[in-house]
Motif scaffolding. Structure first.
Motif, mmCIF file in Angstrom:
data_model
loop_
_atom_site.group_PDB
_atom_site.id
_atom_site.type_symbol
_atom_site.label_atom_id
_atom_site.label_comp_id
_atom_site.label_asym_id
_atom_site.label_seq_id
_atom_site.Cartn_x
_atom_site.Cartn_y
_atom_site.Cartn_z
ATOM 1 N N VAL A 10 0.823 -1.196 0.000
ATOM 2 C CA VAL A 10 0.000 0.000 0.000
ATOM 3 C C VAL A 10 0.867 1.261 0.000
ATOM 4 O O VAL A 10 0.371 2.352 -0.183
ATOM 5 N N ASP A 12 3.311 4.170 -0.967
ATOM 6 C CA ASP A 12 3.637 4.925 -2.163
ATOM 7 C C ASP A 12 5.152 4.888 -2.367
ATOM 8 O O ASP A 12 5.900 5.540 -1.648
ATOM 9 N N LEU A 15 7.911 7.708 -2.320
ATOM 10 C CA LEU A 15 8.430 8.373 -1.121
ATOM 11 C C LEU A 15 9.662 7.677 -0.558
ATOM 12 O O LEU A 15 10.277 8.156 0.380
ATOM 13 N N SER A 287 -0.220 -1.569 13.406
ATOM 14 C CA SER A 287 0.867 -0.715 13.880
ATOM 15 C C SER A 287 0.582 -0.147 15.253
ATOM 16 O O SER A 287 1.324 0.695 15.733
ATOM 17 N N PRO B 66 2.046 16.342 6.584
ATOM 18 C CA PRO B 66 3.394 15.750 6.582
ATOM 19 C C PRO B 66 3.919 15.431 5.198
ATOM 20 O O PRO B 66 5.112 15.545 4.944
ATOM 21 N N ARG B 67 3.027 15.038 4.311
ATOM 22 C CA ARG B 67 3.483 14.698 2.971
ATOM 23 C C ARG B 67 3.994 15.939 2.250
ATOM 24 O O ARG B 67 5.006 15.913 1.554
ATOM 25 N N LEU B 70 7.259 16.928 3.793
ATOM 26 C CA LEU B 70 8.295 16.018 3.307
ATOM 27 C C LEU B 70 8.788 16.454 1.927
ATOM 28 O O LEU B 70 9.983 16.516 1.653
ATOM 29 N N GLU B 73 10.718 19.734 2.096
ATOM 30 C CA GLU B 73 12.025 19.441 2.642
ATOM 31 C C GLU B 73 12.958 18.907 1.551
ATOM 32 O O GLU B 73 14.078 19.368 1.379
ATOM 33 N N ARG B 211 -3.898 17.528 -4.310
ATOM 34 C CA ARG B 211 -4.429 16.277 -3.779
ATOM 35 C C ARG B 211 -4.687 16.378 -2.273
ATOM 36 O O ARG B 211 -5.730 15.982 -1.775
ATOM 37 N N HIS B 334 -5.086 -0.703 4.714
ATOM 38 C CA HIS B 334 -4.413 0.604 4.736
ATOM 39 C C HIS B 334 -4.181 1.110 6.147
ATOM 40 O O HIS B 334 -3.749 2.230 6.338
ATOM 41 N N SER B 335 -4.498 0.278 7.136
ATOM 42 C CA SER B 335 -4.504 0.803 8.503
ATOM 43 C C SER B 335 -3.141 0.729 9.183
ATOM 44 O O SER B 335 -2.986 1.212 10.287
ATOM 45 N N ASN B 336 -2.164 0.136 8.517
ATOM 46 C CA ASN B 336 -0.889 -0.089 9.199
ATOM 47 C C ASN B 336 0.155 0.987 8.964
ATOM 48 O O ASN B 336 1.169 1.012 9.629
ATOM 49 N N VAL B 337 -0.076 1.799 7.970
ATOM 50 C CA VAL B 337 0.908 2.814 7.621
ATOM 51 C C VAL B 337 0.155 4.140 7.541
ATOM 52 O O VAL B 337 -1.022 4.162 7.188
ATOM 53 N N ALA B 338 0.822 5.213 7.916
ATOM 54 C CA ALA B 338 0.171 6.526 7.880
ATOM 55 C C ALA B 338 -0.425 6.780 6.503
ATOM 56 O O ALA B 338 0.203 6.474 5.490
ATOM 57 N N TYR B 340 -0.762 9.284 4.603
ATOM 58 C CA TYR B 340 -0.061 10.117 3.618
ATOM 59 C C TYR B 340 1.109 9.399 2.963
ATOM 60 O O TYR B 340 1.685 9.887 1.999
ATOM 61 N N LEU B 341 1.461 8.228 3.468
ATOM 62 C CA LEU B 341 2.566 7.461 2.883
ATOM 63 C C LEU B 341 2.068 6.448 1.861
ATOM 64 O O LEU B 341 2.848 5.724 1.271
ATOM 65 N N GLN B 342 0.750 6.403 1.677
ATOM 66 C CA GLN B 342 0.199 5.317 0.883
ATOM 67 C C GLN B 342 -0.349 5.790 -0.449
ATOM 68 O O GLN B 342 -0.506 6.966 -0.710
ATOM 69 N N LYS B 343 -0.646 4.786 -1.270
ATOM 70 C CA LYS B 343 -1.348 5.070 -2.517
ATOM 71 C C LYS B 343 -2.361 3.951 -2.735
ATOM 72 O O LYS B 343 -2.276 2.891 -2.114
#
Lengths: 605, 693
Positions: A10, A12, A15, A287, B66-67, B70, B73, B211, B334-338, B340-343
């Protein structure tokens, strides 16, 4: 099915961050093939003095006259400038070839090599046995292939193919194991492939809100810390091998770091971990910080030592970099006072990031590693010594020292320091300054190079460790030292050194580290002798309530005690897990319990 | 229950329901019903929060995401720009995008709409029962209003209606065209618009910020979001294949577990006549759309002495995205990772695409079929038959069509009781297309007066048509775009008749197996999937429904086999396909003749097809309909051929190249030819007849 790809990642991928590692894929370009660490870093004897070479370290380029004297006194001989380091072999055992496997592997596009040198430099860890066999060039069985996966999916493919074609896989990270865990089972008839994780070292993501980060398992400690520290963060996991060892290795062996008091050991730092097994991917699908969901299966992965699968991705906690870092040291009149001090610190739970207690031998050894100093400095040193002996009335042949590392906000450190010094005072300890403390920690990474230097001068130098409840700590140290001493005497070994230190404290006990060295001139089988003595010491440790290992792991060299430590029921449970996840014994490194399959085929052969 | 086509199978029931349905419409321009723009505006909010963000705070939320942090940055460390500079750039982008709100401006705009609306419209009809149903369901979920898009009036109207019914005016995704209009940009922003660039490519920072802005609107903001799922105004008044980009941005928070559900409201907006009508016609023929400017806007206002008839707005049944996705929605994944880090995965995008199709389907079901739609349809049908129409014949024809459309489930505006008035009023409004030249004469196509003097040849999208072709094209395309809204209802049954006609021909009029028919239709659906927005997952459902409808209309007799009986209804339905069959056939012919063994690009083909048609129009051409000149038509033919691998597409850095698969395309050509030859119409004469009128 070994694949879990249908659900897909999942995350991206855009990044993720490539990390340029200090260590290239061709590791022998930078690292010693025959010993520890960087190629250019080593102790050597030149112009009548030991020098340390290696610009990676602050000690690099320094002449060490005190150390020279200490070695010559301790082992009663004159150092020579002859170097016996081996040349890399030009001939290697012929690799076994599982042709259908090689063909399928070729079609995946994953990089691999069957060059002798590539296989040889990954055939071993860092036990004395490993290194001695290398020097003697007497390995009979080295891996037949080295594979470099680039990511989790590559590993999934490799495991699937290996399982299909019955090829043995041995995961390989930094090669710093001291348990024989990555050494090939010498009687394995199947093709053995090393899965070198060094090319999967990306930072997949960083989550600053939750202070978590996800790395691929092949990242080495120093790369990981460097990348995070650029961002003002740290994982804070610093095992002594952290310059070279990998995240995956830490997980697979249950590593412990010097600063565990602040950051925790690897099991406290890991949030999630992904392991590829022949049955699919094992991963906790959550998590959240703490769960009550049956036995924690992360703990099946932690300490699995490459026997159940390959760790590919790990989510770790990160912490903001501490604004202040300060060193300190304490001197105690004797070791037992020091242990009492450590116990009290643990009882009050006021440990700084690190607190270590050295016995008298190590205290003096540490002092000897001070480089040549100016007249002014040596005058001060003399004055200090005078203060310790004359004013405090300590006997220098009894005194021991503790080194301290504080990390955190300035005011917190100040509070910690005053508590620590107050406790020390209770046990007749007194502060001996930050410089002494700092030296202790800087030497941590350099000490590992002594083993190769010693071997060159026909001295075997090794370490072993354990953990023990508080009440038995001093007793265990005393008994083990006695046991080693009497074993040496029984074998007519005159020149030896046995020394210990308490390196970690816990609520219920501590970690003890032993250093053992002896001069083996005139001894036929130094490695066998060493192993026999270490085994005797281990028996003594277990008898004194110590553990089989605090952080090195079981591997092959300690597997004979494993059933005793976990009970037969425990062995049965482990075997059931092994049988479920790896029925064909693809991960046949043979750690934890002696490799039955190996014995079986040996009988048939 | 919303009226679905199924409810309309029984004609009596249909009639009753239909009356009930149309009677829910209220003309809100009527005296006493118009919104009082000075009232205290306390709208119902789609969501309730403890604390409500201001539009500026919303931008801060996005900036601090945060995205985005990031990205900023890494931009600062990987380029020569300082962190301050990239931050400034991000804030500029946010200011360009971000909505604002000014109630005074909204009130003033509302008053203008009432005044102008009363002058040029005979009414804005809103389905009150349905909008109230939506309002009642609001309160705890993000809401997406997805209107059909035929005119820029759509979003002005939506806000006006929301104000009238005390619903919080949503944030409206508007194109940058408006942003650059002097005064208009900020005016629209203050009445609810937020801005979106048409192309995101090449500007990561913009894309990411947009987005996250969309995410923040869904997760943290209390007003609804409105955007057009078709992506652009459909110039030809047919539904467009839904665009998935904005919808997936808006739905990501659902997949990531950041909102419990999202309410999706399809909105159908129908017009008797849109303001942009003639612009669309010329655009379809290749004259590019004029750049939106305030001057152009004012010029358009001058036109406002014309009559534009009625507008209809209907809010569909809210769709719960969560229910729609059902067990396919895996949020735990999708619940395991923040977030904004996902797609999203490809499968998830495919799910969203399905929802997009569902929304277009629901929009279409509630688009009112106007009297002029039926007039245009019936007139065109009669041209194929080479018959002329008096007013009386026309009214009868419209009633015949109304009967068919009622059965198909459409909402038809024409009423039997007032049919004469309805027809006359419609023709009055569209007197630029069809007229009765003198009292008692037959209905005729109007010869348009075209002024294309100021057209810049370089900007032409296709071929520079000669005056004759242009005249013919403008009148035919103007007519056809009013037939097009009917295609949603008739394309399915018509394709079935086409398939049956061929099967029946092959079996010399005997009955055939249902499966044979199904296979033919699957084949035809593949070819026309883009043209008529056909989605594979609905294919079987539609097959059964169409078969049933056609049996009721006595076109098919179903026993264990199917017997096809040609009748007038069949011919009427079939006639709707003629322009499309002709166009696809002509595109095939052009490719085979001009680009059989060479790469070509889209523009090459557009020019070649238009040239070919233009040349053919002077003779008595075979299988040519002037609507073949419409570029949208040619483009969807090309898209269809590409999708079905008759043509291979190769995307290069800045150009897309095509190359045809000759043998495949040849067999398709023969297939089309067979279909065309079976049509019971005088297509050969069509252009001739039209040009003689």
């Amino acid at each position: 099915m070994a694949t879990n790809l249908s659900s897909g990642s999942v995350v991206d991928g855009s990044l993720s961050k490539e990390v340029k590692s200090v260590i290239p894929r061709n590791r022998q370009d930078v690292l010693k093939w025959y010993g520890w660490g960087y190629k250019n870093a080593k102790f050597s004897f030149k112009n009548n003095s030991i020098t340390f070479e290696g610009d990676q370290y602050t000690l690099g380029g320094q002449t060490l006259p005190h150390f020279t004297k200490w070695v010559e006194d301790q082992f009663d001989f004159k150092l020579s400038d002859i170097e016996r380091y081996p040349n890399i072999p030009q001939e290697f055992p012929e690799p076994k070839r599982n042709v259908p496997f090689l063909e399928s592997l070729q079609s995946t596009g994953i990089l691999f090599s069957d060059k002798g040198e590539d296989r040889l430099v990954r055939c071993h860890g860092q036990t004395l046995h490993d290194i001695y066999t290398l020097w003697e060039n007497s390995y009979e069985r080295i891996p037949d292939l080295v594979i470099w996966p680039k990511n989790h999916n590559n590993v999934v493919n490799i495991v699937k193919l290996a399982n299909e074609h019955n090829v043995v896989l041995i995961p390989y990270g930094g090669g710093t194991s001291v348990s024989g865990s990555i050494t090939c089972p010498q009687n394995e008839p199947r093709m053995i492939a090393i899965v070198d994780t060094s090319q999967m070292n990306k930072m997949l993501w960083l989550d600053k809100q939750n202070l978590t980060v996800c790395f691929e398992s092949g990242i080495i400690g120093q790369d990981l810390e460097r990348e995070l520290q650029k961002l003002g963060l740290t994982v804070g996991h610093e095992p002594d091998s952290y310059e070279f060892s990998t995240l995956g290795g830490w997980v697979a062996t249950r590593a412990s770091g010097m600063k565990k008091n602040v950051y925790g050991n690897i099991e406290d730092i890991v949030v999630r971990v992904k392991m590829v097994t022949t049955k699919g991917v094992l991963e906790r699908e959550c998590s959240a910080p703490r769960v009550s969901c049956g036995p924690d299966l992360n703990h099946v992965i932690l300490g699995s030592e490459g026997t159940l699968g390959i760790v590919t991705e790990v989510v770790l906690k990160v912490r903001p970099l501490p604004p202040v870092k300060r060193y300190g040291s304490l001197i105690f009149p004797d070791f037992e006072s020091g242990v009492k001090f450590m116990r009290e610190v643990a009882r009050r739970r006021c440990q700084p990031a690190s607190v270590r207690l050295m016995d008298n031998e190590q205290f003096r050894f540490g002092q000897s590693l001070k480089p040549v100093s100016s007249w002014f400095h040596s005058a001060i040193e003399k004055a200090k010594q005078a203060y310790v002996t004359k004013i405090k009335g300590y006997d220098l042949s009894m005194a021991c020292a503790a080194t301290l590392l504080f990390e955190g906000e300035a005011e917190d450190i100040q509070r910690q320091e005053s508590v620590i010094y107050e406790i020390a005072k209770k046990y007749k300890g007194f502060p001996a300054g930050g410089t002494n403390g700092e030296r202790g920690y800087i030497l941590t990474f350099v000490i590992a190079y002594i083993r190769d230097f010693a071997l060159n001068h026909q001295i075997v130098a090794e370490s072993f460790e354990t953990s023990v409840p508080w009440d038995r700590c001093a007793l265990l140290c005393r008994n083990v030292k006695y046991k080693v001493k009497s074993e040496c005497e029984r074998r007519h070994i005159k020149n030896f050194l046995i020394s210990c230190r308490v390196t970690q404290t816990y609520d219920a006990g501590c970690c003890v580290y032993f250093y053992f060295a002896f001069k083996y001139v005139g001894i036929k089988d130094p490695v066998g002798t060493y192993e026999a003595i270490e085994n005797a010491a281990r028996d003594e440790i277990l008898a004194c309530g110590g553990s089989l290992s605090h952080h090195h792991g079981v591997g092959k060299i300690r597997s004979k005690w494993y059933p005793k430590t976990v009970s037969e029921t425990g062995v049965g449970l482990y075997k059931a897990a092994k049988n479920e996840l790896d029925p064909k014994n693809i991960f046949a490194a043979g750690n934890l319990i002696p490799n039955e399959h190996d014995h079986h085929t040996k009988a048939k052969l | 229950m919303p009226p679905t086509p199924k409810n309309y199978r029984n004609s009596v029931e249909a009639e009753l329901n239909h009356h009930a349905y149309m009677s829910n419409y209220q003309n809100i321009l009527e005296q006493g019903h118009a919104p009082v723009m000075t009232k205290e505006y306390k709208p119902k909010l789609p969501r309730t929060f403890d604390k409500y963000l201001t539009p500026d705070e919303l931008k801060t939320v996005v900036f601090n995401n945060p995205r985005i942090q990031l990205l900023l940055e890494s931009m600062a460390s990987n380029s020569k720009q300082t962190r301050k500079e990239v931050d400034k750039k991000a804030k500029e982008i946010l200011n360009e995008i971000g909505l604002a709100r000014n109630l005074a401006m909204i009130r003033w705009a509302g008053m203008c709409i009432t005044t102008i609306g009363r002058r040029i419209l005979s009414g804005v009809y809103v389905n009150e029962a349905n909008i109230i149903r939506v309002r009642d369901k609001m309160g705890n979920l993000p809401i997406l209003y997805l209107p059909s898009h035929r005119s820029y009036c759509d979003f002005i109207l939506m806000s006006y209606i929301c104000f009238k019914y005390d619903i919080e005016i949503p944030g409206i995704a508007a194109g940058m065209d408006f942003y650059s209009m002097v005064g208009m940009g900020s005016f629209l922003r203050k009445t609810g618009a937020f801005y979106m660039r048409r192309s995101f490519s090449g500007d990561d920072l913009y894309w990411e910020i947009f987005r996250e802005y969309m995410h923040a609107l869904v997760i943290d903001y209390h007003i609804g979001i409105e955007f057009f799922i078709e992506g652009t105004r459909s110039r030809n008044f047919k539904a467009l294949v839904p665009k998935v980009g904005l919808l997936s941005m808006a739905l990501e928070p659902l997949f990531m577990g950041q909102v419990p559900d999202i309410m999706v409201v399809p909105v159908s907006v129908s017009y008797d006549k849109v303001l942009e009508e003639q612009l669309f016609v010329t655009e379809l023929l290749g004259v590019p759309k004029p750049k939106e400017s305030t001057k152009g806007f004012l010029r358009a206002l001058k036109k406002l002495d014309q009559k534009f008839g009625r507008m209809y707005v209907d809010f569909g049944e809210p769709i719960s995205a969560k229910n729609f996705f059902g067990s396919n929605l895996d949020r735990i994944r999708h619940s395991n990772v923040a977030p904004y880090l996902q797609k999203l995965s490809k499968n998830e995008i495919a799910l969203i695409k399905e929802l997009g199709f569902e929304v277009v389907q629901k929009q279409q079901e509630r688009i009112v079929i106007t009297t002029f739609n039926l007039i245009a349809y019936f007139y065109s049908y009669n041209v194929f038959l080479n018959t002329r129409l008096s007013l009386e014949q026309l009214c009868n024809g419209v009633l015949i069509l109304k009967n068919i459309f009622d059965r198909l489930g459409a909402h038809v505006a024409a009423k039997e009781k007032s049919i004469n008035m309805d027809v006359i009023e419609s023709i009055e409004i569209h007197s630029n297309i069809l007229h009765f030249p003198t009292a008692g004469s037959n209905l005729e196509l109007v010869r348009p007066t075209i002024q294309l003097n100021d057209v810049n040849l370089k900007t032409l999208k296709g071929h520079y048509l000669n005056a004759h072709a242009m005249q013919l094209a403008v009148s035919t395309v103007s007519l056809q775009i009013y037939i097009n809204p009917c295609m949603f209802w008739v394309s399915g049954p018509a394709l079935m008749i086409l398939a049956a006609l061929k099967l029946s021909n092959e079996t010399s009029g005997k009955a055939f197996q249902k499966d044979e028919l199904r296979l033919r239709i699957i084949e035809l659906n593949e070819i026309f999937a883009v043209e008529f927005v056909i989605i594979k997952s609905r294919e079987e459902l539609e097959f059964i429904r169409n078969l049933e409808t056609l049996s009721q209309l006595r076109v098919m007799q179903i026993s264990d086999k199917i017997l096809f009986t040609r009748n007038e209804t069949a011919d009427i339905l079939l006639s709707s396909l003629v322009p499309f069959l002709c166009c696809y056939f002509q595109v095939i012919e052009t490719i085979l003749e001009k680009c059989a063994d060479q790469d070509f690009n889209e523009k090459d083909l557009l020019v070649a097809v238009q040239q070919r048609i233009e040349a053919a129009l002077t003779a008595r051409p075979k299988y040519i309909h002037p609507y073949c000149l419409s570029l949208d038509n040619i483009k969807s033919a090309l898209a269809s051929f590409t999708q079905n691998s008759f043509v291979q597409q190769e995307k290069k850095a800045n150009a897309t190249k095509y190359r045809c698969h000759q043998t495949k395309l040849l067999s398709l050509r023969n297939n089309f030819l067979q279909y065309l030859q079976l049509l019971p119409f005088t297509i050969n004469e069509y252009c001739y007849i039209i040009s003689k009128l």
